[in-house]
Design a protein around this motif. Structure first.
Motif, mmCIF file in Angstrom:
data_model
loop_
_atom_site.group_PDB
_atom_site.id
_atom_site.type_symbol
_atom_site.label_atom_id
_atom_site.label_comp_id
_atom_site.label_asym_id
_atom_site.label_seq_id
_atom_site.Cartn_x
_atom_site.Cartn_y
_atom_site.Cartn_z
ATOM 1 N N ALA A 138 0.831 -1.203 0.000
ATOM 2 C CA ALA A 138 0.000 0.000 0.000
ATOM 3 C C ALA A 138 0.864 1.250 0.000
ATOM 4 C CB ALA A 138 -0.923 0.011 1.217
ATOM 5 N N SER A 139 0.466 2.217 -0.805
ATOM 6 C CA SER A 139 1.097 3.534 -0.746
ATOM 7 C C SER A 139 0.592 4.274 0.485
ATOM 8 C CB SER A 139 0.767 4.347 -1.996
ATOM 9 O OG SER A 139 1.287 5.662 -1.878
ATOM 10 N N ILE A 140 1.501 4.964 1.174
ATOM 11 C CA ILE A 140 1.104 5.864 2.259
ATOM 12 C C ILE A 140 1.570 7.287 1.948
ATOM 13 C CG2 ILE A 140 0.893 4.109 4.051
ATOM 14 C CD1 ILE A 140 3.711 4.860 5.018
ATOM 15 N N ALA A 141 1.827 7.547 0.672
ATOM 16 C CA ALA A 141 2.171 8.904 0.225
ATOM 17 C C ALA A 141 0.873 9.650 -0.048
ATOM 18 C CB ALA A 141 3.037 8.847 -1.030
ATOM 19 N N ASN A 142 0.340 10.291 0.976
ATOM 20 C CA ASN A 142 -0.934 10.982 0.823
ATOM 21 C C ASN A 142 -1.064 12.084 1.873
ATOM 22 O OD1 ASN A 142 -2.135 9.687 3.288
ATOM 23 N ND2 ASN A 142 -1.975 7.828 2.022
ATOM 24 N N ASN A 143 -2.184 12.786 1.846
ATOM 25 C CA ASN A 143 -2.392 13.937 2.722
ATOM 26 C C ASN A 143 -3.101 13.587 4.026
ATOM 27 O OD1 ASN A 143 -4.668 13.455 0.954
ATOM 28 N ND2 ASN A 143 -5.585 15.340 1.752
ATOM 29 N N HIS A 144 -3.008 12.308 4.444
ATOM 30 C CA HIS A 144 -3.593 11.906 5.724
ATOM 31 C C HIS A 144 -2.648 11.059 6.574
ATOM 32 C CE1 HIS A 144 -7.582 13.607 5.247
ATOM 33 N NE2 HIS A 144 -7.551 13.202 3.987
ATOM 34 N N LEU A 193 7.029 2.958 -6.396
ATOM 35 C CA LEU A 193 7.255 4.146 -5.581
ATOM 36 C C LEU A 193 5.933 4.854 -5.342
ATOM 37 C CD1 LEU A 193 9.592 4.089 -8.106
ATOM 38 C CD2 LEU A 193 10.642 5.702 -6.524
ATOM 39 N N GLY A 194 5.840 5.575 -4.220
ATOM 40 C CA GLY A 194 4.667 6.386 -3.923
ATOM 41 C C GLY A 194 5.066 7.829 -3.722
ATOM 42 N N MET A 195 4.251 8.769 -4.249
ATOM 43 C CA MET A 195 4.526 10.194 -4.090
ATOM 44 C C MET A 195 3.208 10.962 -4.014
ATOM 45 S SD MET A 195 7.635 10.760 -6.817
ATOM 46 C CE MET A 195 8.869 9.472 -7.056
ATOM 47 N N SER A 196 3.272 12.133 -3.379
ATOM 48 C CA SER A 196 2.093 12.987 -3.232
ATOM 49 C C SER A 196 2.323 14.325 -3.929
ATOM 50 C CB SER A 196 1.781 13.229 -1.759
ATOM 51 O OG SER A 196 0.718 14.155 -1.613
ATOM 52 N N GLN A 197 1.234 14.852 -4.512
ATOM 53 C CA GLN A 197 1.262 16.182 -5.117
ATOM 54 C C GLN A 197 0.123 17.031 -4.538
ATOM 55 O OE1 GLN A 197 0.415 16.669 -9.381
ATOM 56 N NE2 GLN A 197 2.433 17.588 -9.644
ATOM 57 N N MET A 241 0.714 7.738 -7.502
ATOM 58 C CA MET A 241 0.618 9.152 -7.150
ATOM 59 C C MET A 241 -0.631 9.454 -6.322
ATOM 60 S SD MET A 241 3.228 10.784 -8.299
ATOM 61 C CE MET A 241 2.522 12.375 -7.808
ATOM 62 N N HIS A 242 -0.503 10.487 -5.464
ATOM 63 C CA HIS A 242 -1.667 11.056 -4.792
ATOM 64 C C HIS A 242 -1.763 12.492 -5.285
ATOM 65 C CE1 HIS A 242 -4.729 10.223 -1.825
ATOM 66 N NE2 HIS A 242 -4.575 11.417 -1.316
ATOM 67 N N TRP A 243 -2.770 12.779 -6.117
ATOM 68 C CA TRP A 243 -2.804 14.058 -6.811
ATOM 69 C C TRP A 243 -4.208 14.337 -7.325
ATOM 70 C CZ3 TRP A 243 0.685 12.878 -11.736
ATOM 71 C CH2 TRP A 243 0.173 11.784 -12.414
ATOM 72 N N GLY A 244 -4.379 15.519 -7.894
ATOM 73 C CA GLY A 244 -5.645 15.855 -8.536
ATOM 74 C C GLY A 244 -6.433 16.919 -7.808
ATOM 75 N N VAL A 271 -0.002 5.569 -11.863
ATOM 76 C CA VAL A 271 -1.424 5.564 -11.494
ATOM 77 C C VAL A 271 -1.614 6.512 -10.314
ATOM 78 C CG1 VAL A 271 -1.817 3.210 -12.316
ATOM 79 C CG2 VAL A 271 -1.147 3.580 -9.945
ATOM 80 N N GLY A 272 -2.845 6.968 -10.102
ATOM 81 C CA GLY A 272 -3.066 7.912 -9.024
ATOM 82 C C GLY A 272 -4.454 7.850 -8.422
ATOM 83 N N ALA A 273 -4.630 8.618 -7.352
ATOM 84 C CA ALA A 273 -5.902 8.748 -6.662
ATOM 85 C C ALA A 273 -5.887 10.078 -5.924
ATOM 86 C CB ALA A 273 -6.123 7.584 -5.692
ATOM 87 N N HIS A 274 -6.999 10.405 -5.268
ATOM 88 C CA HIS A 274 -7.163 11.570 -4.388
ATOM 89 C C HIS A 274 -8.377 12.418 -4.728
ATOM 90 C CE1 HIS A 274 -6.546 15.112 -1.911
ATOM 91 N NE2 HIS A 274 -6.463 15.883 -2.980
#
Length: 365
Positions: A138-144, A193-197, A241-244, A271-274
């Motif tokens: 699981a990615s944990i690159a996010n805003n929470h 890899l996981g990253m946040s935008q 990615m965590h973006w949008g 791929v991404g979500a958010h």
């Protein structure tokens, strides 16, 4: 059967990797332990990621991706039985060789709430639920992930290590945050890899050389260097990615620019979500990009209840088939596979959203 065989073969390797990883943490390791079934590989077989020496035949691997997952609010009760927390959609995840989601919550019961509107946390049984559903990492690159400060992040990393469950995209310093999760399926070496935008609190939440935090897209030099490094060590490179823009089914210019940078650095899949709604996918040169997977296992109301699982078939470095399995976030928060008119409506929505992606519908010749 292929997936089960791969997991069985890797079980013994996992135990060794976990033991080393946990020993490193005890000695003051600055990043998340390399837990899970993946092991850090050596250099890739070639610069282009050709098949490994074990076989001259093309290696075919099935991947599955889904969006944001919470175990709070109405979904917290699902952890009373972790084996069934994801419901019927789990069978789609289990069919893949590798399945990935975004875990958008700290796994902690400590820490101070940060200065923001929404705060999410979950108990350690979250990892048991992910594993039971067939989610491999699981990615944990996010805003929470830092909703409860760095104490919450440290607890999450410790709980993942204790559960022997791989997480990526945040760490005890920048090296740990930008480090890929490595795994191997039938000889194909995969780096994720996981990253946040996401801009909220990005300045104080970003990982540095001396501070725990999230791998951020706002440091493009470090982000692309991480992708290039992974490219040298793996046959297939994936960036989650965590973006949008929340509620928008079209990618922003910022997203499109960063996707191009990731592609140029050597990412094969992005791929991404958010955004709390589905976006669409397609081709950016030789890179397959899907801008937004929407909510998946979701705690409350949102912009959209449309959800689903993206499945990709990869042969060496190339996505040779893609399929989106539509689902609807139900009243329990579980994603339920869509059928009939509801399924077609989601597929039509994705077809419309594809027009604003700037991505090609087909892989270039």
């Amino acid at each position: 059967m292929i997936r089960r065989t791969a997991r069985t073969w890797l079980a013994a390797l996992t135990a060794v990797v976990v033991g080393v990883g946990l020993a490193g943490c005890a000695a003051g390791s600055t990043g998340p332990a390399p837990v899970g079934r993946g092991a850090t590989p050596g250099p890739a077989s070639s610069a282009t990621g050709t098949a490994t020496p074990e076989s001259s035949a093309p290696v075919e691997v099935r991947l599955a991706f889904a969006g944001d997952v919470h175990f709070t609010g109405r979904t917290l009760g699902l952890l009373d039985d972790p084996e069934t927390a994801f419901g019927a959609i789990a069978s789609t995840l289990r069919e893949a060789d590798v399945a990935l989601v975004n875990l958008e919550t700290a796994v902690t019961d400590r820490g101070a709430p940060q200065p923001k509107t929404y705060h999410f946390r979950a108990p350690k049984t979250a990892f048991a639920a992910l594993r039971a559903a067939g989610v491999d990492a699981a990615s944990i690159a996010n805003n929470h992930i830092l909703d409860y400060g760095r104490q919450g992040l440290f607890d999450t990393l410790d709980a993942a290590a204790e559960a022997r469950y791989p997480v990526f995209g945040a760490g005890r310093d920048a090296d740990g945050a930008y480090a890929p999760w490595f795994t191997s399926v039938r000889g194909l070496r995969i780096a994720v890899l996981g990253m946040s935008q996401v801009h909220d609190l990005a300045g104080s939440w970003r990982a540095t050389d001396t501070r725990a935090g999230v791998a951020m897209a706002f440091d493009p030099a470090r982000a692309t260097a991480a992708v290039r490094s992974a490219r040298e060590r793996a046959d297939l490179v994936i960036v989650f990615m965590h973006w949008g823009v929340e509620g928008s089914s079209c990618p922003s210019g910022e997203m499109r620019t960063f996707a191009a940078r990731l592609s140029e650095a050597g990412a094969d899949i992005v791929v991404g979500a958010h955004a709390h709604t589905l976006l669409a996918g397609g081709w950016l040169g030789q890179t397959y990009v899907h801008y937004g997977l929407g909510n998946f296992l979701w705690y409350g109301t949102s912009h959209s209840t449309d959800s689903g699982v993206l499945t990709l078939v990869v042969r060496d470095r190339t996505v040779v088939a893609s399929r989106f399995v539509p689902a609807t976030v139900s009243g329990s928060g579980q994603p339920v596979p869509a059928t009939g008119v509801g399924k077609q409506r989601i597929l039509d929505k994705l077809a419309t959203a594809q027009r604003c992606t700037g991505l090609a519908a087909k892989r270039p010749g």
